[in-house]
Design a protein around this motif. Structure first.
Motif, PDB file in Angstrom:
ATOM      1  N   PHE A 194      42.173 -28.788   7.473  1.00  0.00           N
ATOM      2  CA  PHE A 194      42.057 -29.300   6.111  1.00  0.00           C
ATOM      3  C   PHE A 194      41.018 -30.417   6.021  1.00  0.00           C
ATOM      4  O   PHE A 194      40.260 -30.495   5.051  1.00  0.00           O
ATOM      5  CB  PHE A 194      43.414 -29.801   5.612  1.00  0.00           C
ATOM      6  CG  PHE A 194      44.424 -28.706   5.417  1.00  0.00           C
ATOM      7  CD1 PHE A 194      44.044 -27.458   4.972  1.00  0.00           C
ATOM      8  CD2 PHE A 194      45.768 -28.919   5.689  1.00  0.00           C
ATOM      9  CE1 PHE A 194      44.971 -26.445   4.790  1.00  0.00           C
ATOM     10  CE2 PHE A 194      46.705 -27.921   5.505  1.00  0.00           C
ATOM     11  CZ  PHE A 194      46.305 -26.686   5.059  1.00  0.00           C
ATOM     12  N   ALA A 195      40.997 -31.289   7.025  1.00  0.00           N
ATOM     13  CA  ALA A 195      40.024 -32.381   7.010  1.00  0.00           C
ATOM     14  C   ALA A 195      38.600 -31.842   7.066  1.00  0.00           C
ATOM     15  O   ALA A 195      37.666 -32.488   6.577  1.00  0.00           O
ATOM     16  CB  ALA A 195      40.278 -33.328   8.176  1.00  0.00           C
ATOM     17  N   GLY A 196      38.418 -30.665   7.657  1.00  0.00           N
ATOM     18  CA  GLY A 196      37.092 -30.068   7.704  1.00  0.00           C
ATOM     19  C   GLY A 196      36.534 -29.770   6.325  1.00  0.00           C
ATOM     20  O   GLY A 196      35.314 -29.683   6.152  1.00  0.00           O
ATOM     21  N   PHE A 197      37.408 -29.646   5.331  1.00  0.00           N
ATOM     22  CA  PHE A 197      36.954 -29.355   3.978  1.00  0.00           C
ATOM     23  C   PHE A 197      36.623 -30.619   3.190  1.00  0.00           C
ATOM     24  O   PHE A 197      36.167 -30.533   2.052  1.00  0.00           O
ATOM     25  CB  PHE A 197      38.015 -28.536   3.237  1.00  0.00           C
ATOM     26  CG  PHE A 197      38.074 -27.103   3.682  1.00  0.00           C
ATOM     27  CD1 PHE A 197      37.451 -26.116   2.953  1.00  0.00           C
ATOM     28  CD2 PHE A 197      38.733 -26.748   4.849  1.00  0.00           C
ATOM     29  CE1 PHE A 197      37.485 -24.795   3.366  1.00  0.00           C
ATOM     30  CE2 PHE A 197      38.776 -25.430   5.278  1.00  0.00           C
ATOM     31  CZ  PHE A 197      38.149 -24.446   4.539  1.00  0.00           C
TER      32      PHE A 197
ATOM     33  N   PHE B 232      54.509 -27.446   0.098  1.00  0.00           N
ATOM     34  CA  PHE B 232      55.898 -27.000   0.211  1.00  0.00           C
ATOM     35  C   PHE B 232      56.025 -25.916   1.271  1.00  0.00           C
ATOM     36  O   PHE B 232      56.914 -25.960   2.118  1.00  0.00           O
ATOM     37  CB  PHE B 232      56.400 -26.475  -1.137  1.00  0.00           C
ATOM     38  CG  PHE B 232      57.880 -26.206  -1.152  1.00  0.00           C
ATOM     39  CD1 PHE B 232      58.755 -27.197  -1.542  1.00  0.00           C
ATOM     40  CD2 PHE B 232      58.392 -24.988  -0.762  1.00  0.00           C
ATOM     41  CE1 PHE B 232      60.119 -26.970  -1.541  1.00  0.00           C
ATOM     42  CE2 PHE B 232      59.754 -24.741  -0.762  1.00  0.00           C
ATOM     43  CZ  PHE B 232      60.616 -25.738  -1.152  1.00  0.00           C
ATOM     44  N   GLY B 233      55.127 -24.961   1.210  1.00  0.00           N
ATOM     45  CA  GLY B 233      55.185 -23.891   2.204  1.00  0.00           C
ATOM     46  C   GLY B 233      54.983 -24.402   3.614  1.00  0.00           C
ATOM     47  O   GLY B 233      55.720 -24.038   4.541  1.00  0.00           O
ATOM     48  N   LEU B 234      53.998 -25.291   3.812  1.00  0.00           N
ATOM     49  CA  LEU B 234      53.724 -25.807   5.151  1.00  0.00           C
ATOM     50  C   LEU B 234      54.854 -26.707   5.639  1.00  0.00           C
ATOM     51  O   LEU B 234      55.196 -26.705   6.830  1.00  0.00           O
ATOM     52  CB  LEU B 234      52.400 -26.574   5.139  1.00  0.00           C
ATOM     53  CG  LEU B 234      51.165 -25.753   4.735  1.00  0.00           C
ATOM     54  CD1 LEU B 234      49.913 -26.614   4.779  1.00  0.00           C
ATOM     55  CD2 LEU B 234      51.001 -24.543   5.632  1.00  0.00           C
ATOM     56  N   ALA B 235      55.440 -27.493   4.733  1.00  0.00           N
ATOM     57  CA  ALA B 235      56.561 -28.353   5.117  1.00  0.00           C
ATOM     58  C   ALA B 235      57.736 -27.523   5.611  1.00  0.00           C
ATOM     59  O   ALA B 235      58.411 -27.881   6.585  1.00  0.00           O
ATOM     60  CB  ALA B 235      56.978 -29.218   3.925  1.00  0.00           C
TER      61      ALA B 235
ATOM     62  N   ALA C 264      44.627 -22.242   8.802  1.00  0.00           N
ATOM     63  CA  ALA C 264      45.631 -23.188   9.290  1.00  0.00           C
ATOM     64  C   ALA C 264      46.906 -22.477   9.729  1.00  0.00           C
ATOM     65  O   ALA C 264      47.395 -22.679  10.850  1.00  0.00           O
ATOM     66  CB  ALA C 264      45.938 -24.217   8.200  1.00  0.00           C
ATOM     67  N   VAL C 265      47.477 -21.632   8.863  1.00  0.00           N
ATOM     68  CA  VAL C 265      48.734 -20.975   9.226  1.00  0.00           C
ATOM     69  C   VAL C 265      48.508 -19.926  10.302  1.00  0.00           C
ATOM     70  O   VAL C 265      49.392 -19.686  11.146  1.00  0.00           O
ATOM     71  CB  VAL C 265      49.416 -20.352   7.991  1.00  0.00           C
ATOM     72  CG1 VAL C 265      49.736 -21.403   6.961  1.00  0.00           C
ATOM     73  CG2 VAL C 265      48.565 -19.251   7.380  1.00  0.00           C
ATOM     74  N   GLY C 266      47.335 -19.285  10.305  1.00  0.00           N
ATOM     75  CA  GLY C 266      47.061 -18.276  11.330  1.00  0.00           C
ATOM     76  C   GLY C 266      47.085 -18.870  12.728  1.00  0.00           C
ATOM     77  O   GLY C 266      47.657 -18.289  13.662  1.00  0.00           O
TER      78      GLY C 266
ATOM     79  N   ALA D 111      51.314 -30.337  17.787  1.00  0.00           N
ATOM     80  CA  ALA D 111      50.015 -29.672  17.934  1.00  0.00           C
ATOM     81  C   ALA D 111      49.675 -28.880  16.676  1.00  0.00           C
ATOM     82  O   ALA D 111      48.527 -28.898  16.207  1.00  0.00           O
ATOM     83  CB  ALA D 111      50.047 -28.744  19.146  1.00  0.00           C
ATOM     84  N   ALA D 112      50.676 -28.181  16.120  1.00  0.00           N
ATOM     85  CA  ALA D 112      50.443 -27.412  14.898  1.00  0.00           C
ATOM     86  C   ALA D 112      50.015 -28.320  13.752  1.00  0.00           C
ATOM     87  O   ALA D 112      49.119 -27.987  12.971  1.00  0.00           O
ATOM     88  CB  ALA D 112      51.713 -26.651  14.518  1.00  0.00           C
ATOM     89  N   ALA D 113      50.660 -29.492  13.655  1.00  0.00           N
ATOM     90  CA  ALA D 113      50.299 -30.434  12.593  1.00  0.00           C
ATOM     91  C   ALA D 113      48.878 -30.956  12.778  1.00  0.00           C
ATOM     92  O   ALA D 113      48.107 -31.055  11.812  1.00  0.00           O
ATOM     93  CB  ALA D 113      51.289 -31.596  12.571  1.00  0.00           C
TER      94      ALA D 113
END
Length: 738
Positions: A655-658, A605-608, A241-243, A646-648
């Protein structure tokens, strides 16, 4: 920092072949290491400081032949309807299979169900416990195969046979399609965002390289550092996700710089110097949040956090080096088709005019006209979604949470039906009678007291060690292992410890898997507030350095609390209350996994803070360059809202893939993180944040003078870059202030 990263970006652009070769070489080395590494250990818990852990340690000391954390298996036999396992043919088959199993390597003992009370009252169900001399990951293939063969031998007589315990870990079938769906959706979002297949593929390529390197490194070190398979999957989820997102922001800024008239190398340098600075600080917040899990006191959770944090560090480094290198390889193909058709990229005026009517600009102006209404609607809406979180119940589910397709879950159900729900969660009472005058009498007194305790079904005879000073007693509760009633029973028995010590002269410790799970859940609950204080405080200080503001970091942290609480509300509604359970493939509702809230807090927290940094940085950039607060908000949304959205969407897709994963924790993480990201990006950052900034105006960027002098200055807006041009290169017709 901007100047340093600017030079790094240009260097990576020029030395692109070397940069690409280095990363590919590192990936190859990690891949070889992963292929040669031993199998990852099973997920397990060692929680220093808890009563259950002290009991396990004392067992290892006083009962040297019995490994408290050794592997075990439970063969469960069920006769066909109307028949009994004690029938001559069935009994002979069971005895023969267990006899062969007892003679196998690594087996220390096999109980006889007919002699040890292992048959239910109606005779329909029986069980035998197999103990091994090592942990589950130490068992050889021939040992586990013998266990499976024994089960099949009895199964051939017509009986139902299932295997529970830790020795034969049958993993539920994983469907790789679920992960591919997330990556596919991310690819579609990138194509729509950039209008170029090359530009869309570049973030995916770099993210996959980063995830491959991170996951392979974890696999290579799994045996040495005790990193479980779940750790690897969680690192893959977050790293992917972050990559993608970090590469997305740099590529987007590169296209903007090209549209403003810069050549490819200069644009790459400026993109890394500006968007790359935001990537560094955003990555730092994620790393702080994940690495902070180490302070919780649960080693397994700390390892998960550190492994995921390492994957994020790799993603940041690849975004700063591999992305500009690939921009050098692809050249103008990264630009939109309309821009490639022109001999010279569009200048700022033409690029900006086409964005004046963009959805992000229209939304920002809407919020500016109605800030109070937007703020109230956002806060109240998230508050309503968060209501179920008030009923949050934590536990560490066992085999009852496994899919019904696994033999562990079917064994659990057979035992519950035959012996009662509490049989799957026995408590081990360790009686330390070393200081007692009569250890046997003390153990009898303990057994008598526990037998009279409400919620206890049976109490086994005390089993002493060779020295005769320590005894083990097995207690079967009336309720299942993850129920509130069993938790209350554990606390009730522990509450009697002082009286028992005074009466019998022996100390008692309550242990076993059920008690350990209860202790872990309590430890995680107690750690929530200190963890939030530590991570939140560090992140607020970091954001103060970034934004030179007191209000913006505090607002960012409070907005995160809204997002994560709403995400927990969704988890409770789905996994605990059963709302839409069938849609998400939840077979068994119950308490939320105790690690979920604290791990979700760390990740969200990190993603926010990612979204906060990328969105508000552009707003501050416009404000620093002289725009009024309201105009700066519009400018920030003009340049970054589309990319942040787009990033969101990409993170939500990953995440939904999991959600399709069979492991309960991964499924729960997928639902919780996807919903929390949606709430944070589109409600908090896109609505609540601009509404607050509009209401406070210039005060949003106020910082006390003493604090201003104390905090280091970081050129996140790239002010230094607007004053310099590469030597020997003519200035473009118009250069925007970065």
């Amino acid at each position: 920092m901007a100047t340093l990263l600017y030079r790094l970006g240009r260097l990576a652009f020029r030395k692109r072949r070397i940069v690409a070769l280095v990363w590919v070489g590192l990936l190859a080395v990690a891949g070889v290491g992963a292929a040669m590494a031993p199998t990852a250990p099973d997920d397990g818990f060692s929680v220093p400081g808890t009563e259950a852990q002290r009991a396990f340690d004392l067992m290892d000391e006083r009962f040297p032949g019995v490994k408290a954390d050794g592997a075990s298996a439970r063969l469960v036999f069920a006769a066909p309807d109307g028949q009994k396992v004690t029938a001559t043919g069935y009994k002979a088959a069971i005895d023969r299979a267990l006899g062969e199993l007892a003679s196998g390597a690594q087996v220390t003992s096999v109980t006889d169900p007919f002699a040890a009370g292992g048959v239910s009252k109606d005779g329909s169900t029986g069980y035998a416990t197999v103990s091994y001399d090592g942990k589950a990951q130490d068992l050889t293939a021939s040992t586990t195969r013998s266990l499976a063969d024994a089960a099949q031998e009895v199964r051939d007589t017509g009986m139902t046979v299932e295997v529970g315990g830790t020795a034969l870990k049958e993993s539920p079938e994983t469907n790789p399609t679920t992960e591919l769906i997330g990556v596919t959706v991310a690819a579609i979002v990138l194509v729509v965002t950039f209008g170029s297949l090359v530009a869309a593929g570049l973030p995916l390529l770099t993210a996959l390289i980063g995830v491959g390197l991170g996951v392979a490194s974890i696999a290579a070190l799994s045996s040495t550092l005790g990193l479980s398979a779940t750790t690897n999957k969680l690192a893959m989820m977050i790293g992917l996700a972050v990559g993608i997102d970090y590469a997305l922001f740099i590529v987007s800024r590169y296209r903007t710089e090209r549209a403003e008239g810069h050549d490819a190398e200069e644009a790459a340098g400026r993109a890394v110097g500006t968007a790359g600075s935001a990537v560094v600080f955003a990555g730092l917040t994620v790393v702080i949040a994940l690495a902070g899990l180490s302070v919780v006191g649960v080693p397994m959770l700390g390892k998960m956090g550190l492994a995921a944090a390492g994957t994020v560090v790799v993603a940041v480094l690849i975004a700063l080096t591999m992305v500009p290198a690939l921009l050098g390889f692809f050249g103008g193909k990264v630009l939109a088709r309309s821009a490639r058709k022109q001999r010279r990229p569009r200048l700022k005026a033409s690029a900006g005019s086409s964005q004046e009517r963009g959805l992000g600009v229209r939304w920002a102006r809407f919020v500016l006209r109605r800030p109070v209404a937007v703020l109230l609607l956002g806060v109240v809406g998230l508050g309503v979604v968060a209501v179920p979180a008030m009923d949050l119940k934590l536990a560490l589910p066992g085999d009852e949470a496994q899919p019904t397709s696994t033999t562990q879950r079917r064994a659990y159900d057979l035992l519950s039906d035959g012996f009662g729900p509490g049989f799957n969660g026995p408590l081990t009472i360790l009686v330390d009678a070393k200081g007692a005058d009569d250890p046997k009498s003390a153990a009898q007194q303990v057994s008598k007291t526990i037998t009279a305790t409400a919620g206890v079904v049976t109490v086994s005879p005390a089993r002493f060690n060779k020295a005769g000073d320590t005894a083990m007693i097995t207690v079967v509760p009336a309720t299942g292992p993850s129920t509130t009633a069993t938790k209350e029973l554990v606390h009730a028995i522990r509450g009697e410890a002082d009286d028992l010590k005074a009466e019998a002269g022996a100390a008692i410790l309550v242990s076993g898997t059920t008690a350990m799970n209860i202790d872990v859940s309590q430890k995680l609950t107690d750690a929530l507030v200190p963890y939030l204080a530590l991570v939140g405080g560090l992140a607020v200080l970091l954001l103060m350095v970034v934004f030179r503001s007191l209000l913006v970091p505090v607002k960012a942290a409070l907005g995160f609390l809204l997002s994560v609480t709403a995400g927990l509300g969704v988890i409770v509604a789905v996994f605990q209350w059963g709302w839409l359970a069938d849609l998400f493939g939840v077979e068994q509702t119950g308490p939320v996994m105790s690690m979920m809230p604290i791990f979700m807090i760390g990740v969200v927290f990190g993603l926010a803070m990612d979204y906060e940094v990328f969105l508000v940085t552009r707003i501050r950039e416009a404000y620093v360059h002289g725009e009024r607060p309201s105009a700066a908000i519009v400018s920030g949304f003009r340049h970054s809202s589309r990319v942040v959205a787009a990033a969101a969407f990409i993170m939500m897709a990953v995440f939904a893939g999991f959600i399709g994963m069979p492991e309960p924790m991964l499924k729960m993480m997928g639902v919780g993180l996807a919903s929390a990201v949606a709430f944070d990006a589109f409600v908090v950052r896109m609505a609540i944040v601009p509404a607050i900034l509009a209401l406070v105006g210039h005060r949003a960027w106020w910082l006390p003078r003493k604090l201003e002098r104390f905090l280091p200055r970081v050129d996140l807006e790239g002010e230094s870059l607007s004053k310099q041009m590469p030597a020997g290169e003519p200035a473009p017709a118009e250069v925007s202030r970065v």
